[in-house]
Design a protein around this motif. Sequence first.
Motif, PDB file in Angstrom:
ATOM      1  N   ALA A 110      37.046  43.791 -30.689  1.00 58.96           N
ATOM      2  CA  ALA A 110      36.282  44.328 -31.820  1.00 58.96           C
ATOM      3  C   ALA A 110      36.382  43.386 -33.016  1.00 58.96           C
ATOM      4  N   MET A 111      37.595  42.896 -33.270  1.00 55.66           N
ATOM      5  CA  MET A 111      37.810  41.957 -34.365  1.00 55.66           C
ATOM      6  C   MET A 111      36.978  40.698 -34.170  1.00 55.66           C
ATOM      7  N   ALA A 112      36.912  40.226 -32.921  1.00 51.14           N
ATOM      8  CA  ALA A 112      36.133  39.020 -32.625  1.00 51.14           C
ATOM      9  C   ALA A 112      34.677  39.195 -33.031  1.00 51.14           C
ATOM     10  N   ARG A 113      34.124  40.370 -32.771  1.00 51.77           N
ATOM     11  CA  ARG A 113      32.733  40.620 -33.157  1.00 51.77           C
ATOM     12  C   ARG A 113      32.567  40.574 -34.669  1.00 51.77           C
ATOM     13  N   ALA A 114      33.566  41.102 -35.391  1.00 53.55           N
ATOM     14  CA  ALA A 114      33.509  41.053 -36.853  1.00 53.55           C
ATOM     15  C   ALA A 114      33.553  39.617 -37.352  1.00 53.55           C
ATOM     16  N   PHE A 115      34.213  38.743 -36.594  1.00 46.20           N
ATOM     17  CA  PHE A 115      34.341  37.334 -36.986  1.00 46.20           C
ATOM     18  C   PHE A 115      33.269  36.455 -36.345  1.00 46.20           C
ATOM     19  N   ASP A 116      32.273  37.095 -35.706  1.00 39.61           N
ATOM     20  CA  ASP A 116      31.150  36.376 -35.091  1.00 39.61           C
ATOM     21  C   ASP A 116      31.604  35.469 -33.949  1.00 39.61           C
ATOM     22  N   VAL A 117      32.537  35.954 -33.154  1.00 45.56           N
ATOM     23  CA  VAL A 117      32.986  35.248 -31.954  1.00 45.56           C
ATOM     24  C   VAL A 117      32.426  35.998 -30.739  1.00 45.56           C
ATOM     25  N   ASP A 118      31.815  35.276 -29.827  1.00 45.04           N
ATOM     26  CA  ASP A 118      31.231  35.879 -28.626  1.00 45.04           C
ATOM     27  C   ASP A 118      32.347  36.412 -27.735  1.00 45.04           C
ATOM     28  N   VAL A 119      32.311  37.692 -27.412  1.00 47.98           N
ATOM     29  CA  VAL A 119      33.374  38.321 -26.639  1.00 47.98           C
ATOM     30  C   VAL A 119      32.792  39.452 -25.811  1.00 47.98           C
ATOM     31  N   GLU A 120      33.465  39.751 -24.699  1.00 50.60           N
ATOM     32  CA  GLU A 120      32.987  40.829 -23.827  1.00 50.60           C
ATOM     33  C   GLU A 120      34.192  41.518 -23.197  1.00 50.60           C
ATOM     34  N   GLU A 121      34.227  42.859 -23.324  1.00 54.95           N
ATOM     35  CA  GLU A 121      35.212  43.610 -22.563  1.00 54.95           C
ATOM     36  C   GLU A 121      34.708  43.697 -21.124  1.00 54.95           C
ATOM     37  N   ILE A 122      35.573  43.378 -20.181  1.00 55.42           N
ATOM     38  CA  ILE A 122      35.152  43.384 -18.772  1.00 55.42           C
ATOM     39  C   ILE A 122      36.109  44.236 -17.954  1.00 55.42           C
ATOM     40  N   SER A 123      35.618  44.721 -16.846  1.00 51.27           N
ATOM     41  CA  SER A 123      36.435  45.539 -15.949  1.00 51.27           C
ATOM     42  C   SER A 123      37.352  44.636 -15.135  1.00 51.27           C
ATOM     43  N   PRO A 124      38.403  45.204 -14.560  1.00 46.27           N
ATOM     44  CA  PRO A 124      39.249  44.406 -13.660  1.00 46.27           C
ATOM     45  C   PRO A 124      38.435  43.797 -12.510  1.00 46.27           C
ATOM     46  N   GLU A 125      37.453  44.533 -12.029  1.00 44.52           N
ATOM     47  CA  GLU A 125      36.651  44.031 -10.915  1.00 44.52           C
ATOM     48  C   GLU A 125      35.818  42.811 -11.348  1.00 44.52           C
ATOM     49  N   THR A 126      35.287  42.859 -12.568  1.00 38.66           N
ATOM     50  CA  THR A 126      34.532  41.709 -13.078  1.00 38.66           C
ATOM     51  C   THR A 126      35.453  40.514 -13.283  1.00 38.66           C
ATOM     52  N   ALA A 127      36.662  40.795 -13.768  1.00 40.79           N
ATOM     53  CA  ALA A 127      37.636  39.711 -13.926  1.00 40.79           C
ATOM     54  C   ALA A 127      37.925  39.062 -12.572  1.00 40.79           C
ATOM     55  N   LYS A 128      38.005  39.873 -11.544  1.00 46.56           N
ATOM     56  CA  LYS A 128      38.262  39.359 -10.195  1.00 46.56           C
ATOM     57  C   LYS A 128      37.113  38.468  -9.709  1.00 46.56           C
ATOM     58  N   LYS A 129      35.877  38.869 -10.012  1.00 46.76           N
ATOM     59  CA  LYS A 129      34.724  38.045  -9.612  1.00 46.76           C
ATOM     60  C   LYS A 129      34.751  36.700 -10.326  1.00 46.76           C
ATOM     61  N   MET A 130      35.163  36.723 -11.599  1.00 52.61           N
ATOM     62  CA  MET A 130      35.184  35.486 -12.381  1.00 52.61           C
ATOM     63  C   MET A 130      36.397  34.626 -12.035  1.00 52.61           C
ATOM     64  N   TYR A 131      37.457  35.273 -11.544  1.00 52.81           N
ATOM     65  CA  TYR A 131      38.691  34.570 -11.187  1.00 52.81           C
ATOM     66  C   TYR A 131      39.141  35.114  -9.827  1.00 52.81           C
ATOM     67  N   PRO A 132      38.535  34.641  -8.755  1.00 50.88           N
ATOM     68  CA  PRO A 132      38.725  35.256  -7.422  1.00 50.88           C
ATOM     69  C   PRO A 132      40.178  35.310  -6.947  1.00 50.88           C
ATOM     70  N   HIS A 133      41.028  34.431  -7.450  1.00 47.69           N
ATOM     71  CA  HIS A 133      42.405  34.360  -6.957  1.00 47.69           C
ATOM     72  C   HIS A 133      43.321  35.384  -7.645  1.00 47.69           C
ATOM     73  N   LEU A 134      42.776  36.173  -8.555  1.00 50.14           N
ATOM     74  CA  LEU A 134      43.567  37.100  -9.362  1.00 50.14           C
ATOM     75  C   LEU A 134      43.831  38.404  -8.619  1.00 50.14           C
ATOM     76  N   ASN A 135      45.083  38.820  -8.580  1.00 50.86           N
ATOM     77  CA  ASN A 135      45.461  40.126  -8.048  1.00 50.86           C
ATOM     78  C   ASN A 135      45.269  41.160  -9.157  1.00 50.86           C
ATOM     79  N   ILE A 136      44.302  42.085  -8.979  1.00 49.68           N
ATOM     80  CA  ILE A 136      43.993  43.062 -10.025  1.00 49.68           C
ATOM     81  C   ILE A 136      44.531  44.447  -9.704  1.00 49.68           C
ATOM     82  N   GLU A 137      45.456  44.525  -8.764  1.00 51.18           N
ATOM     83  CA  GLU A 137      45.946  45.832  -8.300  1.00 51.18           C
ATOM     84  C   GLU A 137      46.406  46.717  -9.473  1.00 51.18           C
ATOM     85  N   ASP A 138      47.110  46.150 -10.451  1.00 51.49           N
ATOM     86  CA  ASP A 138      47.606  46.954 -11.565  1.00 51.49           C
ATOM     87  C   ASP A 138      46.975  46.577 -12.904  1.00 51.49           C
TER      88      ASP A 138
END
Length: 814
Positions: A110-138
Amino acid sequence: MADLPNKARVVIIGGGVIGCSVAYHLAKQGWKDIVLLERKQLTSGTTWHAAGLIGQLRASSTMTKLAKYTTDLYHKLEAETGISTGIKANGSISVAITEERKEELYRAAAMARAFDVDVEEISPETAKKMYPHLNIEDVCGAVYLPNDGQGDPANVALALAKGARMMGAMIRENVKVTGVSRAEGRVTGVDWAAGEEQGHIEAEFVVNCAGMWGHEVGRMAGVNVPLHACEHFYIVTEAIPELTELPVLRVPDECAYYKEDAGKILLGCFEPHAKPWGMNGISEDFCFDQLPEDFDHFEPILEMAVNRMPMLAEAGIHTFFNGPESFTPDDAYHLGEAPELRNYYVAAGFNSIGIQSAGGAGKALAEWMEAGEKPFDLGGVDISRMQPFQGNKHYLFERSKETLGLLYADHFPYRQKATARGVRRTPFHGLLDQNGAVFGESAGWERANWFANEGQEREYQYTWKRQNWFENSAAEHRAVRENVGMYDMSSFGKLRVEGPDAETLLNHVCGANMSVPVGKIVYTQFLNSKGGIEADVTVTRLSETAYLVVTPSGTRLADQTRLQRHVGDLRVVITDVTAGEAVLAVMGPNARALLQKVSPNDFSNAVTPFGTAQEIEIGMGLARAHRVTYVGELGWEIYTSSDMAEHVFETLMQAGQDMDLKLCGMHMMDSCRIEKGFRHFGHDITSEDHVIDAGLGFAVDMSKHDFIGKAAVAARKESGPKMRMVQFKLTDPEPLLYHNEPLIRDGEIVSYISSGNYGHTLGGAIGMGYVPCEGESAADVLASSYEIDVMGTRVKAEASLKPMYDPKAERVKV
């Protein structure tokens, strides 16, 4: 032959990335006669082994702007210099394994948006797609910043150095600075040695960019540069065949970061308990050196990493690296002119973020040196925030064990440092401790932040929600609003300004008029040439020739330095008397009744009106009672010499027993002040905030002949404010505000909350924030609808330009 000149405009000490950046930016500003001296080879201290992560989001809007500038600069340097910086915007992902960390990351987003920084909240599953080697179990949440990235640290520094040379700067390696000369409070040059050759360069400016040597280089000039080296560990794997280009990955709950580079993974850590290094100094021949491996120390991080990134279990380790990096007592770097010595500037102590900070920090320092004052708000990194005792080597050793790990620790609100505590204690410390105080730290002072109930754990239990002391502080808040409370203000800075020309000096530096009767208390600001606020103080006239300036504890040195640098030929002596007087604030509707029980003096409005001080008897001792308040209630600050402090405390406590007098802490003071709309220096008002925009024009006397910033104030009065400081209250009583939450006007983000706390009397979270309003009236500002983004949820907020609590200030003057 070193081939060095006898004179230079500026000598920069240190050829790491920050020294090269300062040389580059000074040259870009058109400075000539720039000399950079490096004891060994460029980048050979810390820069060469940095991880090279480049992130854009920092803890304040100013630091974020500088980080964004750094990224843009590194992208342009290759075309300018022909040296590749290896910069690539491959983005970064930070993942949360706990709900508390998720809230921190989402608040940061939220702060990043106030400071005009491009940011996105992503789900664990999206993080896994972007970083396939990541264990997202927890993994329970993540954020993605697409414009973050990484670069080649050494080449970044070498590109800056080449750019500086191309613009005329002289850079010499294998030349060690052996001494710094000074005269009449100014730096005058440096001594150097190159093998058997020695010499001196007369210089108008000297800049200490010596990294982990910065502390010792500072001592050459009598300048305090508090920092300490710590061991910093990372491993680099063998090449991994299936590895493709990946974003930078941070898993702060496991103290780890991951960087893909050339088909390998670099795994680094910021472990909770660091290993300080170099306690007995740094070897004379240290150059591109590594420290001994300590696999046992790194093993817990590696074990978690193998679980988080299972492919690491099969990957061989190509390099186990351990190298030193310097850390400061508060994890913020040192920038700016040293308070001890004119024209001696510092840029050092970058706490493992030197590569991502160097571009912006170099630019900011160059502008500061050119103008002679901060170009914008740099209070969080200004070296004058450091207290003299913080240069103590034992203190630095103890504190550095913690500060490295704090980079990836949960950044909970109100989090207190755990190490190197108890250095500075007020005369009331033992008595407050006996009565259940839970202490925090400010500028080394132990301060009672809240008081535990009988049987309650006397510790902070951190969370982003209501912390364990919330109800304690609420009770203290109610005591001050409804009855009477007492709290220790001894840590606030106290400067005695004395001499025949004291009035002249203060009238020049302060916006308000200091030509007042003895006993009068004046609320005022020190302004800069742009009308920005350099200090927020009260000034009490003690006699015809003496004043007492009271400042926040953390800015005492900066404020004293600012006054001292305007003395010139005036007959004035400025003395820090902070430790000489203890101060108890007695506040609340029954404050007068309590004081009348312990003193024969008259506390009526007729004798001691608001904004005046008088000498009093109290118990069997003496004191000075200042009728002033930062909580918005009837009350007095009782100043007494340190030898009588305990007696005064005991006298008031005994007299207050049948009045239900309550001891209170700093958290109460902050919640009360924000209800009253009082500004907090460093958050709501800074050197970048114009005094008119801040709503403090009433504290400026334009009838005075001359004072710093007068022209800028007159111009803003003529044009009208460009921003207005507005007070907000969330309509939902549950969410909490801290600072930097996005401020939404009519559906659009326009600003952010500069400070926040809970208003126990008003019944909701209160925030202060600037609303852009150029060409608008006050009515226009209030006609809009407002929301505040709390962790991604927009919450409706009421807005007011007047204090929501006691807008006519009737309670303080009763």
